[in-house]
Write a protein that holds these residues in place. Structure first.
Motif, short mmCIF file in Angstrom:
data_model
loop_
_atom_site.label_atom_id
_atom_site.label_comp_id
_atom_site.label_asym_id
_atom_site.label_seq_id
_atom_site.Cartn_x
_atom_site.Cartn_y
_atom_site.Cartn_z
N MET A 37 0.86 -1.17 0.00
CA MET A 37 0.00 0.00 0.00
C MET A 37 0.90 1.24 0.00
O MET A 37 1.79 1.35 0.85
CB MET A 37 -0.88 0.01 1.24
CG MET A 37 -1.72 1.25 1.37
SD MET A 37 -2.62 1.34 2.92
CE MET A 37 -1.28 1.44 4.09
N LEU A 38 0.69 2.13 -0.94
CA LEU A 38 1.44 3.39 -1.02
C LEU A 38 0.46 4.55 -0.83
O LEU A 38 -0.60 4.57 -1.45
CB LEU A 38 2.14 3.54 -2.37
CG LEU A 38 3.18 2.49 -2.72
CD1 LEU A 38 3.74 2.77 -4.11
CD2 LEU A 38 4.29 2.45 -1.70
N ARG A 39 0.84 5.50 0.01
CA ARG A 39 0.01 6.68 0.25
C ARG A 39 0.89 7.91 0.14
O ARG A 39 2.07 7.87 0.47
CB ARG A 39 -0.61 6.62 1.63
CG ARG A 39 -1.48 5.41 1.84
CD ARG A 39 -1.97 5.37 3.23
NE ARG A 39 -3.32 5.88 3.22
CZ ARG A 39 -4.04 6.06 4.30
NH1 ARG A 39 -3.54 5.80 5.48
NH2 ARG A 39 -5.26 6.51 4.22
N PRO A 40 0.31 9.02 -0.29
CA PRO A 40 1.10 10.26 -0.34
C PRO A 40 1.37 10.77 1.07
O PRO A 40 0.61 10.52 2.00
CB PRO A 40 0.20 11.22 -1.11
CG PRO A 40 -1.18 10.70 -0.90
CD PRO A 40 -1.05 9.22 -0.77
N ALA A 41 2.47 11.48 1.23
CA ALA A 41 2.82 12.09 2.51
C ALA A 41 3.02 13.59 2.31
O ALA A 41 3.27 14.04 1.19
CB ALA A 41 4.10 11.46 3.06
#
Length: 108
Positions: A37-41
């Motif tokens: 899972m990749l999410r923006p920071a």
């Protein structure tokens, strides 16, 4: 040798896509039993991820992202799952255009 060429094409494609995606919506990738899972920071956060996810994102030039490995502990499958997730990344404006709404409506 053919497998190496395929991997090289995947890495070049990955680098091209990631450098153009500074802010993206959540992306999920999977390969075999590995899920990522990749999410923006927010700006200045850096890459917060473990293992193969961190390595691939740093080599690709991602500056701010949160990553989580789910499922398998196999580093190779996790790296391939990251590549799958990056290929599914979409910018906010692409999502808004796909849904047919203005970008301001995405946060309501």
């Amino acid at each position: 040798m053919i497998h190496c060429r395929i991997c090289l094409v995947c890495i070049v494609t990955l680098l091209f896509r990631v450098t153009s995606y500074y802010s993206f919506v959540r992306a999920d990738g999977h390969y075999g039993a590995a899920k990522v899972m990749l999410r923006p920071a927010t700006a200045g956060t850096g890459v917060i991820a473990g293992g193969a996810v961190r390595v691939v994102l740093e080599l690709a030039g991602v500056e701010n992202a949160l990553g989580k490995q789910l499922g398998s502990d196999n580093p190779l499958n996790n790296a391939r799952a990251v590549i799958d997730a990056v290929l599914q990344m979409r910018q906010f404006r692409e999502v808004a255009a796909y849904r047919g709404i203005p970008m301001e409506e995405l946060w309501k």
